[in-house]
Scaffold this motif. Structure first.
Motif, PDB file in Angstrom:
ATOM      1  N   GLU A 203     -41.079 -12.547 -14.464  1.00 52.30           N
ATOM      2  CA  GLU A 203     -41.030 -11.347 -13.625  1.00 52.30           C
ATOM      3  C   GLU A 203     -39.733 -10.576 -13.858  1.00 52.30           C
ATOM      4  OE1 GLU A 203     -41.567 -12.526  -9.618  1.00 52.30           O
ATOM      5  OE2 GLU A 203     -43.692 -13.059  -9.844  1.00 52.30           O
ATOM      6  N   LYS A 204     -38.620 -11.309 -13.993  1.00 52.82           N
ATOM      7  CA  LYS A 204     -37.332 -10.658 -14.242  1.00 52.82           C
ATOM      8  C   LYS A 204     -37.339  -9.950 -15.583  1.00 52.82           C
ATOM      9  CE  LYS A 204     -32.377 -11.603 -14.543  1.00 52.82           C
ATOM     10  NZ  LYS A 204     -31.329 -12.651 -14.479  1.00 52.82           N
ATOM     11  N   GLU A 205     -37.868 -10.632 -16.617  1.00 54.69           N
ATOM     12  CA  GLU A 205     -37.936 -10.021 -17.940  1.00 54.69           C
ATOM     13  C   GLU A 205     -38.860  -8.812 -17.928  1.00 54.69           C
ATOM     14  OE1 GLU A 205     -39.067 -12.947 -20.742  1.00 54.69           O
ATOM     15  OE2 GLU A 205     -37.151 -14.031 -20.670  1.00 54.69           O
ATOM     16  N   SER A 206     -39.943  -8.911 -17.158  1.00 55.50           N
ATOM     17  CA  SER A 206     -40.860  -7.779 -17.061  1.00 55.50           C
ATOM     18  C   SER A 206     -40.187  -6.581 -16.411  1.00 55.50           C
ATOM     19  CB  SER A 206     -42.100  -8.187 -16.253  1.00 55.50           C
ATOM     20  OG  SER A 206     -42.984  -7.091 -16.105  1.00 55.50           O
ATOM     21  N   ARG A 207     -39.391  -6.825 -15.351  1.00 55.47           N
ATOM     22  CA  ARG A 207     -38.664  -5.732 -14.704  1.00 55.47           C
ATOM     23  C   ARG A 207     -37.641  -5.121 -15.655  1.00 55.47           C
ATOM     24  NH1 ARG A 207     -38.751  -9.454 -10.335  1.00 55.47           N
ATOM     25  NH2 ARG A 207     -36.587 -10.077 -10.795  1.00 55.47           N
ATOM     26  N   GLU A 208     -36.926  -6.000 -16.397  1.00 55.00           N
ATOM     27  CA  GLU A 208     -35.937  -5.486 -17.348  1.00 55.00           C
ATOM     28  C   GLU A 208     -36.611  -4.690 -18.464  1.00 55.00           C
ATOM     29  OE1 GLU A 208     -33.831  -8.882 -18.694  1.00 55.00           O
ATOM     30  OE2 GLU A 208     -32.625  -9.096 -16.856  1.00 55.00           O
ATOM     31  N   TYR A 209     -37.768  -5.170 -18.913  1.00 55.18           N
ATOM     32  CA  TYR A 209     -38.515  -4.445 -19.956  1.00 55.18           C
ATOM     33  C   TYR A 209     -38.953  -3.076 -19.463  1.00 55.18           C
ATOM     34  CZ  TYR A 209     -42.220  -3.335 -23.271  1.00 55.18           C
ATOM     35  OH  TYR A 209     -43.024  -2.699 -24.195  1.00 55.18           O
ATOM     36  N   ASP A 210     -39.473  -3.031 -18.238  1.00 62.25           N
ATOM     37  CA  ASP A 210     -39.872  -1.744 -17.658  1.00 62.25           C
ATOM     38  C   ASP A 210     -38.677  -0.801 -17.522  1.00 62.25           C
ATOM     39  OD1 ASP A 210     -42.454  -2.663 -17.487  1.00 62.25           O
ATOM     40  OD2 ASP A 210     -42.300  -3.259 -15.378  1.00 62.25           O
ATOM     41  N   LYS A 211     -37.523  -1.380 -17.119  1.00 60.45           N
ATOM     42  CA  LYS A 211     -36.315  -0.572 -16.974  1.00 60.45           C
ATOM     43  C   LYS A 211     -35.876  -0.014 -18.326  1.00 60.45           C
ATOM     44  CE  LYS A 211     -31.515  -0.809 -15.376  1.00 60.45           C
ATOM     45  NZ  LYS A 211     -30.453  -1.700 -14.834  1.00 60.45           N
ATOM     46  N   LEU A 212     -35.927  -0.871 -19.360  1.00 62.15           N
ATOM     47  CA  LEU A 212     -35.561  -0.406 -20.698  1.00 62.15           C
ATOM     48  C   LEU A 212     -36.515   0.667 -21.195  1.00 62.15           C
ATOM     49  CD1 LEU A 212     -34.583  -3.763 -22.465  1.00 62.15           C
ATOM     50  CD2 LEU A 212     -33.061  -1.910 -21.791  1.00 62.15           C
ATOM     51  N   GLN A 213     -37.804   0.496 -20.909  1.00 64.13           N
ATOM     52  CA  GLN A 213     -38.769   1.521 -21.304  1.00 64.13           C
ATOM     53  C   GLN A 213     -38.470   2.850 -20.639  1.00 64.13           C
ATOM     54  OE1 GLN A 213     -42.756  -0.097 -20.586  1.00 64.13           O
ATOM     55  NE2 GLN A 213     -43.089  -0.039 -22.802  1.00 64.13           N
TER      56      GLN A 213
ATOM     57  N   GLN B 120     -37.417   6.265 -22.565  1.00 66.64           N
ATOM     58  CA  GLN B 120     -38.156   7.508 -22.338  1.00 66.64           C
ATOM     59  C   GLN B 120     -37.229   8.620 -21.872  1.00 66.64           C
ATOM     60  OE1 GLN B 120     -41.406   7.892 -23.119  1.00 66.64           O
ATOM     61  NE2 GLN B 120     -41.016  10.063 -22.735  1.00 66.64           N
ATOM     62  N   ASP B 121     -36.288   8.273 -20.983  1.00 61.81           N
ATOM     63  CA  ASP B 121     -35.307   9.276 -20.534  1.00 61.81           C
ATOM     64  C   ASP B 121     -34.467   9.775 -21.705  1.00 61.81           C
ATOM     65  OD1 ASP B 121     -36.197   9.039 -17.962  1.00 61.81           O
ATOM     66  OD2 ASP B 121     -34.611   7.645 -17.317  1.00 61.81           O
ATOM     67  N   ALA B 122     -34.054   8.835 -22.585  1.00 63.33           N
ATOM     68  CA  ALA B 122     -33.257   9.231 -23.750  1.00 63.33           C
ATOM     69  C   ALA B 122     -34.062  10.147 -24.672  1.00 63.33           C
ATOM     70  CB  ALA B 122     -32.785   7.988 -24.512  1.00 63.33           C
ATOM     71  N   LYS B 123     -35.353   9.833 -24.857  1.00 66.05           N
ATOM     72  CA  LYS B 123     -36.208  10.690 -25.688  1.00 66.05           C
ATOM     73  C   LYS B 123     -36.339  12.083 -25.077  1.00 66.05           C
ATOM     74  CE  LYS B 123     -39.103   7.104 -27.822  1.00 66.05           C
ATOM     75  NZ  LYS B 123     -40.479   6.569 -27.932  1.00 66.05           N
TER      76      LYS B 123
ATOM     77  N   LYS C 123     -34.224  13.577 -23.047  1.00 64.27           N
ATOM     78  CA  LYS C 123     -32.953  14.290 -23.195  1.00 64.27           C
ATOM     79  C   LYS C 123     -32.773  14.785 -24.624  1.00 64.27           C
ATOM     80  CE  LYS C 123     -30.486  11.793 -19.538  1.00 64.27           C
ATOM     81  NZ  LYS C 123     -29.378  10.848 -19.226  1.00 64.27           N
ATOM     82  N   HIS C 124     -33.165  13.936 -25.590  1.00 67.08           N
ATOM     83  CA  HIS C 124     -33.049  14.326 -26.995  1.00 67.08           C
ATOM     84  C   HIS C 124     -33.912  15.541 -27.301  1.00 67.08           C
ATOM     85  CE1 HIS C 124     -32.512  13.908 -31.288  1.00 67.08           C
ATOM     86  NE2 HIS C 124     -33.817  13.836 -31.462  1.00 67.08           N
ATOM     87  N   LEU C 125     -35.127  15.531 -26.795  1.00 60.96           N
ATOM     88  CA  LEU C 125     -36.023  16.667 -27.015  1.00 60.96           C
ATOM     89  C   LEU C 125     -35.491  17.928 -26.352  1.00 60.96           C
ATOM     90  CD1 LEU C 125     -39.513  14.935 -26.563  1.00 60.96           C
ATOM     91  CD2 LEU C 125     -38.435  15.686 -28.699  1.00 60.96           C
ATOM     92  N   ARG C 126     -34.922  17.774 -25.141  1.00 56.34           N
ATOM     93  CA  ARG C 126     -34.351  18.940 -24.463  1.00 56.34           C
ATOM     94  C   ARG C 126     -33.169  19.503 -25.246  1.00 56.34           C
ATOM     95  NH1 ARG C 126     -35.414  15.907 -19.718  1.00 56.34           N
ATOM     96  NH2 ARG C 126     -33.246  15.158 -19.657  1.00 56.34           N
ATOM     97  N   LEU C 127     -32.323  18.584 -25.775  1.00 58.43           N
ATOM     98  CA  LEU C 127     -31.176  19.038 -26.557  1.00 58.43           C
ATOM     99  C   LEU C 127     -31.627  19.754 -27.825  1.00 58.43           C
ATOM    100  CD1 LEU C 127     -28.719  15.993 -26.263  1.00 58.43           C
ATOM    101  CD2 LEU C 127     -28.442  18.267 -25.269  1.00 58.43           C
ATOM    102  N   LEU C 128     -32.665  19.217 -28.473  1.00 59.31           N
ATOM    103  CA  LEU C 128     -33.189  19.869 -29.671  1.00 59.31           C
ATOM    104  C   LEU C 128     -33.718  21.261 -29.344  1.00 59.31           C
ATOM    105  CD1 LEU C 128     -35.085  16.998 -31.558  1.00 59.31           C
ATOM    106  CD2 LEU C 128     -32.939  18.101 -32.209  1.00 59.31           C
ATOM    107  N   ALA C 129     -34.449  21.358 -28.228  1.00 58.28           N
ATOM    108  CA  ALA C 129     -34.983  22.660 -27.829  1.00 58.28           C
ATOM    109  C   ALA C 129     -33.865  23.637 -27.497  1.00 58.28           C
ATOM    110  CB  ALA C 129     -35.916  22.482 -26.624  1.00 58.28           C
TER     111      ALA C 129
END
Length: 213
Positions: free
Chosen positions: A59-69, A73-76, A78-84
């Motif tokens: 369960e802990k690993e699943s929460r960490e995986y979801d957090k990393l995802q 996604q947030d980084a992607k 932001k990257h797309l916004r910066l490119l635009a």
């Protein structure tokens, strides 16, 4: 009167006591079976604890995986916004640069039309003259006006007569000896050079001295 005791025969009470099991035999516990049950209970409890720990870890690993995802996604995003934003900035900058250049060109062309108007007047038959002095005077006025316009736009002449030869500013068309001009200095300017502020537009064409023959 007492009954005689026959040899080899016991009383009834004694017979019953002989046939009953001993108290020590009834109350003695089965130690081996109890140990097995205890071990089985401990093993089950240990397995249950391990299962709970594994489940909690998953369960802990699943929460960490979801957090990393979510972070990825947030980084992607932001990257797309910066490119635009960069693309929009690049387009705006290109448009603004084009407008600045177009405006500067329009301003210069507007000034050059004055020179064109003066040439038209000079060639107009109504202003034709047989006096070379007046024709030269008219051409001189047009030349000075044209030179003034170019000077206002930042154009300057490069006239290096007598200066040391500089390949960054001058083009040496030939070399020749000289009694008066030092070696590697310019004897004659065949064609002036021009620059806009610090940028060279045209190199001066010169003859360079080789010194005393």
């Amino acid at each position: 009167m007492k009954w005689p005791n026959w040899p080899g025969k016991k009383s009834g009470a004694n017979d019953k006591s002989a046939n009953m099991p001993r108290t020590s035999e009834l109350e003695e516990p089965d130690v081996e079976n109890q140990d097995q049950q205890n071990q089985s209970s401990e093993s089950a409890a240990e397995t249950e604890r391990e299962g709970a720990e594994i489940s909690e870890g998953l369960e802990k690993e699943s929460r960490e995986y979801d957090k990393l995802q979510d972070e990825v996604q947030d980084a992607k995003d932001k990257h797309l916004r910066l490119l635009a934003e960069f693309e929009n900035f690049r387009r705006r900058s290109a448009k603004e640069s084009f407008e600045v250049i177009a405006s500067a060109n329009a301003k210069l062309l507007g000034k050059l039309t004055e020179v064109l108007d003066n040439f038209n007047l000079a060639f107009d038959p109504k202003h034709k003259t047989d006096k070379p002095e007046e024709m030269e005077k008219g051409m001189r006025l047009i030349y000075n006006k044209f030179k003034e316009i170019l000077s206002d736009e930042g154009l300057t002449e490069v006239d290096p007569q007598g200066e040391a030869f500089d390949p960054n500013l001058h083009d040496a068309l030939m070399q020749q000896p000289s009694d008066t001009v030092p070696e590697n200095h310019i004897i004659q300017v065949l064609q002036k050079g021009y620059k806009a502020k610090s940028r060279i537009l045209k190199h001066a064409k010169v003859i360079v001295s080789t010194g005393t023959p």
